[in-house]
Design a protein around this motif. Structure first.
Motif: not given
Length: 338
Positions: A271-294
């Motif tokens: 339930n807690v996800l730690i990404v290896p760098n900021l690039e992954v984190g920023n891209i990852g949450y925005k994809i989830a937000q836009r494509l996954g309606n998160v």
């Protein structure tokens, strides 16, 4: 009750004093009016009182007079705060004259109010960059003991309740440190687990250190960094439930977790996800937000000794309202931890 309602309810049950340094900014002032009406927090608004009252009248805000308004140019504690700043920074070469100038800056003044124990947290950023918000916080309030790396967590709220904690996950770092080393990544893991408890109400954080590899399925120095961060995080907090390295599907999906990382109590249940760098984190949450309606809420700054949060300059009134409540929740947790 949804997560945001729970966060607001916790704030209402234990009112904290939150500083808003951008006291004449429209979205901030309108959110402050609603915060005061709903009794979510006690507010300290920084700015010229005449101007703030004029704007409140113009925008028909009926509750601003319930806040404490402090004019950085003219208030009884101006010299006291200048002396505090001088004492904190004199070893870095600051003079008392420089300190007296800096206390006129609302971002510095707000952090000094928090440092002096006259407030419990601060929220800014509607008008200021992240750097401007963080600089005085790090100079004055400093970091949590044992933590040197400030980071940002994002609350991810999904309608797919089989993931995370009934659809709630906390991801870090999505805001501050572009390429953390292993020690910084370990600190981000520990800080994000604490945020999961303090803000998301996750009593049992299960932390996955994410990678493109699961348990040695790939060999690379980036994988090695995640494995080392996992080891260091366990040293920092032996009670922390954490595993890595895990691919995202192995962290989230029970069947895949059982297949790729058999025997792991985290794989498939994170339930807690730690990404290896900021690039992954920023891209990852925005994809989830836009494509996954998160729903993505944050970033929530973590690692600072008292809560200081940074708004996006594109924030809405609702964003400011939620972040005041989140800052209050962090303040409550900080006090409970003392």
């Amino acid at each position: 009750m949804d997560l945001i309602s729970e966060i607001i309810a916790r704030a209402k049950s234990n009112l904290q004093r939150i500083v808003l340094p951008e006291g004449t900014e429209e979205r901030t002032l309108k959110a402050a009016d609603q915060i005061l009406a709903d009794k979510v927090a006690n507010l300290i608004i920084l700015g010229n009182s005449v101007e703030i009252k004029k704007l409140a009248a113009e925008w028909e805000l009926m509750n601003i007079d319930k806040a404490i308004i402090i004019d950085p140019e003219n208030h009884p504690k101006k010299e006291e705060y200048a002396q505090l700043l001088f004492e904190l920074r004199k070893k870095k070469g600051m003079t008392i004259e420089e300190a007296r100038k800096l206390v006129l800056d609302p971002l510095y003044l707000g952090c000094l109010i928090v440092k002096n124990g006259d407030a419990d947290g601060q929220l800014a950023g509607a008008r200021n960059t992240t750097g401007n918000v963080l600089r005085p916080a790090l100079q004055i309030i400093k970091t949590v003991p044992g933590i040197t790396c400030v980071s940002g967590a994002m609350l991810l709220i999904s309608k797919n309740t089989q993931y995370g904690e009934n659809g709630v996950l906390v991801m870090g770092d999505v805001a501050v440190t572009p390429v953390p080393d292993a020690e910084q990544l370990a600190q981000i893991a520990v800080s994000t687990a604490r945020t999961a408890k303090a803000v998301a109400g996750i009593e049992d954080p299960k932390v996955a250190m994410l990678s493109f590899s699961t348990k040695g399925s790939a060999k690379h120095e980036n994988v090695d960094k995640v494995v080392e961060a996992f080891r260091l995080a366990k040293e920092m907090d032996p009670t922390l439930k954490i595993d890595g390295e895990l691919q995202a599907d192995a962290a989230l999906v029970p069947s895949i977790g059982a297949s790729k990382a058999p025997g792991s109590e985290i794989a498939g249940h994170a339930n807690v996800l730690i990404v290896p760098n900021l690039e992954v984190g920023n891209i990852g949450y925005k994809i989830a937000q836009r494509l996954g309606n998160v729903d993505a809420i944050g970033p929530i700054l973590q690692g600072i000794a008292r809560p200081v949060n940074d708004l996006s300059r594109g924030c809405s009134i609702d964003d400011v309202y939620k972040m005041v409540a989140i800052t209050a929740n962090q303040a409550i947790a900080s006090k409970n931890a003392q």
